[in-house]
Design an enzyme around this catalytic site. Sequence first.
Site, mmCIF file in Angstrom:
data_model
loop_
_atom_site.group_PDB
_atom_site.id
_atom_site.type_symbol
_atom_site.label_atom_id
_atom_site.label_comp_id
_atom_site.label_asym_id
_atom_site.label_seq_id
_atom_site.Cartn_x
_atom_site.Cartn_y
_atom_site.Cartn_z
ATOM 1 N N HIS A 8 22.717 -0.123 35.241
ATOM 2 C CA HIS A 8 23.488 1.095 35.518
ATOM 3 C C HIS A 8 23.652 1.262 37.022
ATOM 4 C CE1 HIS A 8 19.368 2.390 36.243
ATOM 5 N NE2 HIS A 8 19.894 3.316 37.038
ATOM 6 N N HIS A 16 24.285 0.584 43.614
ATOM 7 C CA HIS A 16 23.931 -0.798 43.311
ATOM 8 C C HIS A 16 23.480 -0.897 41.863
ATOM 9 C CE1 HIS A 16 20.142 1.164 44.380
ATOM 10 N NE2 HIS A 16 19.556 0.289 43.561
#
Length: 189
Positions: free
Chosen positions: A43, A128
């Site tokens: 995620h 990220h």
Amino acid sequence: MATNHYFIGVPLQKEKQDEFADLQKILRQEMTYKTWTHPEDFHITLKFLGACTTEQLAAIEKELQKKSWPDPFELELGPAASFGKKDQPRVFHLSVKEASPLARIKKEIEQLCEQVGFEKEDRTYKPHITLAKKWVSGLSPLSAEKVNDHFLKTYSMDVDRFCLYQIHPQQSPKYEVVCEVNLYSGGEA
């Protein structure tokens, strides 16, 4: 007393989960990490909440669902990068090029969470996708001696939703969707 921890994040489609799980397989040949992200847990974090009271959780869900969000958009993912030492990074991840809609969603979630009693994040937002964390051994495939082209690749991903997740640290996968917020093309559905 709140003991369950939560965060808000952008999930990845199954296709990207599979692609990034393949990257983990290559990385595992080069490095050892204490924690490898389960592919279903990949995620992009928008806001870590930590412990929430039942009231805070209900207020966040209500505000997330009633707010007007941007239309679906595309993100550029990659190349791989790291936090910590370049050769022995404590976190190995795929970078995310911050797009305007992502920045807007992040900003609005931050404001919404402040209103419900959470502190504003002071660190610079660095979106990220974590592949592995807590380095144990091995030399990064991003180091000068071992550049691996698989980790230099970029990807594109459509973003059509984000989720409020509950964290189950002892399970795998460990993130459970509590509520999903869909982005609608052309306005509210």
